[in-house]
Design an enzyme around this catalytic site. Structure first.
Site, PDB file in Angstrom:
ATOM      1  N   SER C 241       0.839  -1.194   0.000  1.00  0.00           N
ATOM      2  CA  SER C 241       0.000   0.000   0.000  1.00  0.00           C
ATOM      3  C   SER C 241       0.870   1.238   0.000  1.00  0.00           C
ATOM      4  CB  SER C 241      -0.861   0.032   1.267  1.00  0.00           C
ATOM      5  OG  SER C 241      -1.709  -1.084   1.332  1.00  0.00           O
ATOM      6  N   SER C 279      -3.821  -3.665  -2.342  1.00  0.00           N
ATOM      7  CA  SER C 279      -3.164  -2.383  -2.142  1.00  0.00           C
ATOM      8  C   SER C 279      -4.139  -1.357  -1.569  1.00  0.00           C
ATOM      9  CB  SER C 279      -2.619  -1.896  -3.493  1.00  0.00           C
ATOM     10  OG  SER C 279      -1.536  -1.022  -3.321  1.00  0.00           O
ATOM     11  N   ASP C 281      -4.290   2.381  -1.628  1.00  0.00           N
ATOM     12  CA  ASP C 281      -3.650   3.525  -2.278  1.00  0.00           C
ATOM     13  C   ASP C 281      -4.502   4.763  -2.067  1.00  0.00           C
ATOM     14  OD1 ASP C 281      -1.798   1.591  -3.375  1.00  0.00           O
ATOM     15  OD2 ASP C 281      -3.372   1.100  -4.809  1.00  0.00           O
TER      16      ASP C 281
END
Lengths: 364, 364, 364, 364
Positions: C241, C279, C281
């Site tokens: 991340s 992830s 983000d």
């Protein structure tokens, strides 16, 4: 030499790690068909309503059946919404697309919308009451070469694109909705590519088709090709737009297709896309294998695996970015130099110099 | 008696707490103009392409200048997206609307889009290069009365609606895009209302115009009028759609206009709206006072107050819901019974019985 | 040699075209301060609740005043939402941030949230009634090195990070919330960078700070550095991340800041980010110059220019991507090899080999 | 009389058309459990950190198994985002909830988040490595009665709420997260309701639980009860917040659950909700029957029917609005008058007068 246009793999160039499908095209996804109508007339100074005309229509048909009765699961992502794509709120609400997906120039969206309505009525409502449906029509602005204000796309062009749609090989470059476009400082156009992937042991494919008209500076395999070539002949452009259509036969939900559409932007960025203020960047993804389908035991197994852990979609994430990157390159490699209105010229990508540049940077 | 149609305040009925503007219409917002084109031809059985025709176009023009050079700050909210309104992604990205807002039937969106493009080119690009822009065209489905598949709205109807647009009094009921619609079990149509409010000491106005075609069960001042009347003559309907256009002269940003658009759903709900599966519920809000405007010291003071504490928008939140509720009621009160294709009938709201019902429940 | 860590410009490496600010850090944006608390204890096998501990907190303070009374205009973009950042819905609704922005490990979000609440009450509500507010706390997962389940961040660490925050030079690498993170196959951490730009004639700055913990394959100036080095020592990673905090002193609205946050992903992609399934983000952008500010005539002129044509933000779009790309590189260049729990090691980027690889591809 | 609190159906009042489930509670959805921890101490003037305390925690547990291994499909809708609910971006990305859903007061979100993390680690990671996960914690502001700044919810209260959670009868009113709340001018609290519906021939249930703290003017069956009673004793309130948790055993996707969550606002509006500027209106919906479930042939048939035509969800749309409306009423009917800090009082709904008012308007 510029007149001999090739796809990138024909000159030994490739991007990404996954292998392409048979045609390296969106049509590698089973039932998908693509058709074009291209309009090129006149030359010289712009006379609105007369020409010169450098425009067209491209149709992507998800499957040959009745899309109203058997829509495809779909979603989309808008990175920069400086444009129009119709039908997006229905995708949000119902998670589906129920017509062919059409591409054209910015100001002809209305004409194309209307023509698709007529086409769908003729095809699907001969013996029953007409009901409402929502066409998906996207666009980019080809006004640098084309008499944009002349609105030269007519109903018959839309019918032509739809009626001529086929599977297999897809013509690229200055054709259909890509006739008058420019991308990354060069002549843009239609481009396509595909990737074969596996979810568990099951083989699937993802295909991408682009109408490249976007700003930025051409980058290939990390090499700033545009910047290198710019010294000679091209000017830097920030704005422009790109339509990206993504098809797959993996059974995916609307939410999952949103995730796929987003990944397409990684491929665009790797190719040098600027995502400028005036860019209309619409990425539309659909699955031919969700609704109204009998699934084979293989497909069921893959669906089960995805349901258990969506991380199994990783190959699809990566492959979508790769196919997008390659579709853009194919659009540039296949598009020839075109002169349009007022002597405006979009130069076809100088392929030899591109290859030399790549060699200079040890990337070929 | 049904032929004598009145607005709700003409029979002593009112909803909400804020006072209406001079015309009790969206045109109470300074520069806003409204125009209609109405198409009514034929009767009897449906013959697609022939008729009967019960449809039209309504144009809402935010200001008389060049909207492309001086767009209005705008936003929207989609409650249930089973429909099409074009131009929404540009609103997301740029926070503005740059054309008149057009309403029509579902399958004529393309025609209207195209006609607006032609209108804008003619009006705004006589002496300069045509550039891209994105019309906002919304719709609801009038196919119960109208030959929807016949696509009877033509370019000239769109020009008529635009060219005939005026401020002041707005014709309601079976007119323009409301010609063939039905709402809450009765004949629907165009309706409008406005509210005068204060931000601090400064006077502003918010106006709403609806194309009512939505499902649900009519409710007035909390009284289940639809349910009471249903015993006699009307059937329950769940689906349908509504377009709501909200205008204000308060200087608001795109984000703030989103908030305003959302509040409109409270007015819809109070009126009995069902928000069913197939409903296309689009609420579009714009401000005539954000961009390209010199603000008076009063308006600056109000803007300052809003910037300091957005809670000062509370009157606008409430007034928007009220005006929406009343605009829907006006659309029903003004719409007369209409027979359309195949003998289908939408019954005009039986006003006397409505009033009796309200009295029965001590709400009048 | 690995122990001598440098920022990329110290070894003659640079990305992008715009010049960095004085500190090449998010603190180049006037009032912004950054503070860290770092927790490193123990070694050897994991004993949940005991250690080893490799984690921390980083605080970004938009301005030193009372953020509740004078919040900063803000927005954000989530590319892949596999994580938690608190406070996002308030940003959607009010377009602002009213607390410091905090970064930490995934499972300590609650502790940090609570500590910020205590800090804000102590700082801002000594002499008046406590009212509600919504902290913004983001995170990435440092569990490969850190005893994540041990929840080692305590209230006092949060206070330390906040109380020690300063402008000027920002410590990077294995510090604060970056203590235990890994990115692109190497040791990640905190990194920062800035760019000076002009809107018209007016000088502004944009600064970025990252907590790099993301998957992908390191790419620098288009060179697949990660792939080249991988042959030797590192494994490929897809997931992970990244938190990206973007600050600017340009007066921008919430909508415009959304656009800026999105552009950050172009910088991430150019650096090799995979945006994998797992992830998280999150890209958060704020402006120190929108609310409660007296603007100089210069700033007013710039604001006017932006209002007239948002295309004037193009330098900001590009600069944000550049600063993001460089902030990630700085985080890798400054982070040293770290051994954590169970002998897990994140290797510091082998800077010499990176430079050799860049030379090999003629990019240095 | 006020001390005798009843649910609305105990006094012959009912809203909506669908029948409630056995307990007329969210726990009618098979595996769902609800637990509370209530903190009431002190009286008199506010001393921050000391009291008076009028607050608590409510836990909604979707199923008794390991939610991390078997999350529930979920979605949400935020009408007005002036508040914090954690975990929403994960719902967007993965379409699921992987922890109990927790409700508390605004400033204790951090404590509760942290405690849920500890609870989940203890329960689910005894014999395996701790991995990241994202709790869902929502809140409303009970600071009118409660020492909000004192942060009186502690880890043990959260554990109590979780450990004491049961199916069946749900205690309502001044309990758990509803201890100190106020709604529509009266004492608010926890309320719940459910509806039995059919999709085709298959029986399902939808249940709703609210933490009512919202502004507006109480409306019951269309009667402006709040306005009528206000003449006597209550003041008008615009702001406040409401958390709505919706559970169903119908197999629905994330996209479909978004649609359900939205419908809840129709029930809120019918009850008089103002959706004011400072309102935090979060509606969270989950299905206990989507993931990791073997479906009976009945459920498969229903799923097939929904897939073929989502209009078959119409009963669920309507029932969700009804259950929301009734849950709010139950929260008011069951909540007794409470005095909190500084002599602030929230008056319990005067039930007799409410019933008289309904009779006056012929609605009982």
């Amino acid at each position: 030499m510029i007149s001999k246009r090739v796809r990138i793999r024909e000159v030994g160039l490739a991007v990404g790690e996954y292998p392409p499908g048979k045609y390296n095209a969106i049509t590698d996804v089973d039932s998908v068909k693509v058709g074009h109508a291209t309009i090129i007339t006149g030359k010289g100074p712009l006379r609105v309503g007369v020409g010169p005309v450098r425009t067209g229509v491209t149709a992507i048909i998800p499957h040959p059946g009745c899309l109203i009765d058997d829509p495809v699961e779909a979603s989309y992502f808008v990175f920069n919404g400086a444009g129009t794509t119709t039908g997006l709120s229905l995708i949000d609400e119902f998670g589906l697309i129920e017509t062919p997906i059409m591409l054209t120039n910015t100001l002809n969206v209305g004409t194309v919308y209307d023509a698709v309505v007529r086409y769908m009525i003729r095809k699907n409502f001969r013996n029953r009451e007409v009901r409402w449906f929502n066409p998906v029509v996207g666009e980019t602005d080809d006004g640098y070469l084309n008499d944009l204000g002349g609105l030269h796309v007519k109903t018959e062009h839309v019918f032509d694109a739809l009626d001529s749609a086929t599977g297999g090989h897809v013509v690229e470059g200055n054709i259909g909705a890509g006739t008058g476009t420019g991308a990354l400082g060069f002549k843009g156009g239609i481009g396509t590519s595909s990737r074969r992937i596996r979810i568990g042991d099951v083989k699937f494919v993802v295909g991408v088709l682009v109408q490249s008209n976007h700003g930025g500076s051409l980058t290939i395999k990390g090499v700033p090709v545009g910047k290198e070539l710019r010294k000679e002949e091209i000017k830097r452009e920030v704005d422009g737009s790109i339509m990206v259509i993504i098809a797959t036969n993996i059974p995916l939900s609307n939410r999952q297709l949103t995730r796929i559409a987003k990944r397409s932007t990684l491929g665009l960025t790797r190719g040098g896309w600027a995502a400028g203020h005036g860019s209309g960047d619409y990425l539309i993804a659909f699955s031919t294998s969700f609704r109204g389908k009998e699934w084979s035991s293989d497909v069921k197994a893959a669906r089960e695996m995805i349901l258990k852990n969506e991380k199994s979609l990783t190959p699809l994430f990566r492959a979508t970015a790769e196919a997008t990157e390659e579709a853009v390159l194919n659009s540039l490699f296949k598009a020839t130099t075109m002169e349009g209105r007022d002597g405006h010229v979009r130069v076809g990508l100088p392929i030899e110099r591109v290859l030399q540049t790549l060699k200079k940077f040890h990337r070929l």
